[in-house]
Design an enzyme around this catalytic site. Structure first.
Site, PDB file in Angstrom:
ATOM      1  N   ASP A 108     -33.094  45.898 -15.419  1.00  0.00           N
ATOM      2  CA  ASP A 108     -34.091  46.945 -15.238  1.00  0.00           C
ATOM      3  C   ASP A 108     -35.392  46.321 -14.721  1.00  0.00           C
ATOM      4  O   ASP A 108     -35.778  45.245 -15.190  1.00  0.00           O
ATOM      5  CB  ASP A 108     -34.322  47.595 -16.613  1.00  0.00           C
ATOM      6  CG  ASP A 108     -35.079  48.890 -16.503  1.00  0.00           C
ATOM      7  OD1 ASP A 108     -34.599  49.872 -17.078  1.00  0.00           O
ATOM      8  OD2 ASP A 108     -36.148  48.922 -15.845  1.00  0.00           O
TER       9      ASP A 108
ATOM     10  N   GLU B 223     -34.241  62.417  18.308  1.00  0.00           N
ATOM     11  CA  GLU B 223     -32.991  62.069  17.626  1.00  0.00           C
ATOM     12  C   GLU B 223     -32.109  63.304  17.628  1.00  0.00           C
ATOM     13  O   GLU B 223     -32.571  64.391  17.289  1.00  0.00           O
ATOM     14  CB  GLU B 223     -33.274  61.600  16.195  1.00  0.00           C
ATOM     15  CG  GLU B 223     -34.035  60.287  16.190  1.00  0.00           C
ATOM     16  CD  GLU B 223     -34.415  59.807  14.794  1.00  0.00           C
ATOM     17  OE1 GLU B 223     -34.339  58.593  14.541  1.00  0.00           O
ATOM     18  OE2 GLU B 223     -34.782  60.648  13.968  1.00  0.00           O
TER      19      GLU B 223
ATOM     20  N   ASP C 144     -42.978  60.114   8.317  1.00  0.00           N
ATOM     21  CA  ASP C 144     -41.786  59.288   8.534  1.00  0.00           C
ATOM     22  C   ASP C 144     -41.900  58.435   9.798  1.00  0.00           C
ATOM     23  O   ASP C 144     -41.551  57.256   9.787  1.00  0.00           O
ATOM     24  CB  ASP C 144     -40.548  60.195   8.613  1.00  0.00           C
ATOM     25  CG  ASP C 144     -39.250  59.418   8.619  1.00  0.00           C
ATOM     26  OD1 ASP C 144     -39.162  58.405   7.903  1.00  0.00           O
ATOM     27  OD2 ASP C 144     -38.314  59.828   9.337  1.00  0.00           O
TER      28      ASP C 144
ATOM     29  N   HIS D 157     -44.474  54.356  13.256  1.00  0.00           N
ATOM     30  CA  HIS D 157     -43.839  53.858  14.492  1.00  0.00           C
ATOM     31  C   HIS D 157     -44.572  54.332  15.756  1.00  0.00           C
ATOM     32  O   HIS D 157     -44.851  53.550  16.653  1.00  0.00           O
ATOM     33  CB  HIS D 157     -42.385  54.335  14.593  1.00  0.00           C
ATOM     34  CG  HIS D 157     -41.540  53.993  13.409  1.00  0.00           C
ATOM     35  ND1 HIS D 157     -41.748  52.885  12.635  1.00  0.00           N
ATOM     36  CD2 HIS D 157     -40.458  54.617  12.866  1.00  0.00           C
ATOM     37  CE1 HIS D 157     -40.844  52.841  11.664  1.00  0.00           C
ATOM     38  NE2 HIS D 157     -40.054  53.887  11.784  1.00  0.00           N
TER      39      HIS D 157
ATOM     40  N   LYS E 112     -36.039  65.585  14.880  1.00  0.00           N
ATOM     41  CA  LYS E 112     -34.600  65.485  14.598  1.00  0.00           C
ATOM     42  C   LYS E 112     -33.912  66.730  15.163  1.00  0.00           C
ATOM     43  O   LYS E 112     -34.537  67.761  15.346  1.00  0.00           O
ATOM     44  CB  LYS E 112     -34.369  65.404  13.096  1.00  0.00           C
ATOM     45  CG  LYS E 112     -35.179  64.280  12.433  1.00  0.00           C
ATOM     46  CD  LYS E 112     -34.317  63.376  11.591  1.00  0.00           C
ATOM     47  CE  LYS E 112     -35.104  62.269  10.934  1.00  0.00           C
ATOM     48  NZ  LYS E 112     -34.785  60.944  11.419  1.00  0.00           N
TER      49      LYS E 112
HETATM   50  C1  BG6 Z   1     -37.073  55.234  10.301  1.00  0.00           C
HETATM   51  C2  BG6 Z   1     -37.144  56.678   9.883  1.00  0.00           C
HETATM   52  O1  BG6 Z   1     -38.236  54.555   9.923  1.00  0.00           O
HETATM   53  O2  BG6 Z   1     -36.921  55.153  11.700  1.00  0.00           O
HETATM   54  C3  BG6 Z   1     -35.927  57.437  10.349  1.00  0.00           C
HETATM   55  O3  BG6 Z   1     -37.247  56.756   8.471  1.00  0.00           O
HETATM   56  C4  BG6 Z   1     -35.714  57.234  11.830  1.00  0.00           C
HETATM   57  O4  BG6 Z   1     -36.031  58.818  10.041  1.00  0.00           O
HETATM   58  C5  BG6 Z   1     -35.730  55.766  12.172  1.00  0.00           C
HETATM   59  O5  BG6 Z   1     -34.448  57.796  12.164  1.00  0.00           O
HETATM   60  C6  BG6 Z   1     -35.665  55.523  13.663  1.00  0.00           C
HETATM   61  O6  BG6 Z   1     -35.517  54.163  13.922  1.00  0.00           O
HETATM   62  P1  BG6 Z   1     -34.674  53.649  15.166  1.00  0.00           P
HETATM   63  O7  BG6 Z   1     -34.820  52.175  15.130  1.00  0.00           O
HETATM   64  O8  BG6 Z   1     -33.275  54.115  14.948  1.00  0.00           O
HETATM   65  O9  BG6 Z   1     -35.300  54.287  16.378  1.00  0.00           O
END
Ligand code: BG6
Length: 464
Positions: free
Chosen positions: A89, A210, A229, A234, A320
């Protein structure tokens, strides 16, 4: 960019070794490190699953089979031999005493926290108290907080136990080859810098599409949404790399300083700059709350308040269940002040396009004359490079760097703070939510958002 004299980590500890991130990303990255870079330090998995070491070994083999390529049986065997396992744990000091024992005389262990962020503080404190944290490096994954305030609190907690140079915060986009290629192309060629500004650039677009939904991540995603996210991290990192100034030094912080300075110049978003969408059927995904208003699509229009970019519209969208899985960045250049040949020319004809995934390409768009008497032309794109997807996955590169203490490709607390500053006012339900059918490019409101700065450029499934 250099960073030398750092000691390599002599043990690697993976908290959450039985979890999803380890299965999908960390074992394949470790396998790559064993195969390509001769990694031979003990790898200690920690989790509270009631598992045995043999079960962890089986899990590593299964991970490679599914997320491989496990094309080198020798490397896979060596990886499995390096594994150790501690079942315990995270709230129990005994877990960390056992870990200290398993670390033997390791002096520079690397602890990878592949666990929910709510446990970061507990684990960091126990590492420190049990001396398993002595001389150690810490790797953590986004999300770094869920808004600006909580990110600051997390930063303060971690700072109690680890110094900034020993904290490695992963944004895996920074480890992607095509993202690195943007930096290289920009600063290895003097021809781009003179036109990389408000005098010559009409607009900038970034699309991360995506074609799949949230699948088995319903619970996580429903507390996150597209802004937290992928936009806050990113997409803003990609924007910073695309628009930052040239690094003027060769030390490891030179690029991060430029990214930080750019992000601090981005004007915070207001409700009028944001369109949020949710794909039809999202609320039926297991783990998603009934009536959830979490967005699976976001489009934003940003401004960078500095001399280089003032007035240039920056449009970013991510979502998405869109028509394709692809990520692209386009810098559109201005048309000549007068169309000399009386043609109707699309505004997008002069551009530079960076395709980030699934394959990699850099294209330069221009207008050339069609053979014949008439002075009319067509759009062409000169491909500067075209490559299949990079074969060294970002996690392999990042883990290798973290073990060597090279922090250039990791994000920093001030950068994270600057990113939250941009999105903080439009989190949660600050803006309306629009529904869109699966397979559409988000809701129609995104088209209205881009307006005269558009149209949106839709990436195709494979590079043209
Ligand atoms: C992640 C997200 O950080 O990046 C995901 O949590 C997303 O939702 C993913 O699908 C995309 O990463 P990559 O490298 O597949 O473009």
């Amino acid at each position: 960019m250099t960073q030398t004299g750092e000691t390599k980590s002599d043990a690697l500890v993976v908290f959450g070794a039985t979890g999803d991130l380890a299965y999908k990303q960390i074992f394949p990255a470790l396998y790559g490190l064993v195969r390509d870079e001769g990694l031979a330090v003990p790898i200690i998995g920690v989790a509270k699953q009631g598992w045995t070491l043999d079960q962890l070994k089986d899990r590593a083999r299964a991970s490679l089979q599914q997320h491989g390529p496990a094309n080198d049986a020798g490397a896979l065997g060596r990886l499995v031999d390096l594994l150790r396992y501690i079942d315990g744990d995270y709230n129990d000091p005994g877990t960390f005493t056992a870990l200290r024992g398993e670390l033997h005389d390791a002096k520079r262990p690397l602890h990878y926290l592949a666990i929910p962020p709510s446990l970061f503080a507990t684990v960091a404190a126990h590492l420190s108290q049990s001396s398993s944290g002595d001389g150690a490096r810490l790797v953590i994954e986004k999300p770094f907080g869920h808004d600006r305030q909580s990110a600051r609190e997390l930063g303060q907690i971690l700072a109690k136990f680890f110094t900034e140079e020993n904290i490695f915060r992963i944004d895996h986009y920074l480890g992607k080859e095509p993202v690195q290629n943007i930096i290289y192309t920009r600063f290895a060629n003097p021809i781009f810098e003179p036109i990389w500004n408000r005098d010559h650039v009409r607009s900038i677009q970034i699309t991360m599409a995506e074609s799949f939904g949230v699948e088995d991540r319903g619970r996580f995603y429903d507390e996150t949404g597209a802004i937290r996210d992928v936009l806050q991290n990113h997409m803003l990192q990609v924007l910073a790399i695309l628009t930052m100034g040239p690094p003027s030094a060769t030390d490891h912080d030179a690029l991060r300083d430029q990214r930080a300075s750019l992000l601090k110049a981005v004007r915070p978003l207001t409700a009028a700059d944001v369109v949020r969408g949710q794909y039809e059927g999202y609320r039926d995904v297991p783990g998603v709350r009934p009536g959830s208003t979490v967005e699976t699509f976001v489009a934003v229009k940003l401004d960078i308040d500095n001399w280089r970019w003032g007035g240039v519209p920056i449009c970013i969208r991510a979502g998405k269940e869109l028509p394709v899985t692809a990520a692209e960045v386009t810098v559109e250049f201005k048309r000549p002040p007068r169309e000399t040949f009386g043609e109707i020319v699309p505004t997008s004809s002069a551009h530079m396009r960076f395709r980030l995934s699934p394959d990699v390409a850099i294209g330069l768009g221009a207008r050339v004359k069609t053979p014949g008497e008439r002075m009319s032309g067509a759009d062409v794109e000169l491909m500067l490079t075209r490559q299949p997807a990079a074969d060294r996955p970002p996690y392999q590169r990042l883990l290798s760097d973290a073990m060597s203490g090279i922090d250039e490709l990791f994000t920093r607390q001030d950068i994270i703070d600057a990113q939250w500053r941009i999105v903080d006012a439009v989190l949660n339900d600050a803006t309306p939510l629009y529904s869109y059918p699966r397979g559409a490019w988000g809701p129609d409101e995104a088209t209205q958002l881009i307006g005269a700065s558009g149209p949106w450029r839709n990436p195709t499934a494979s590079s043209r």
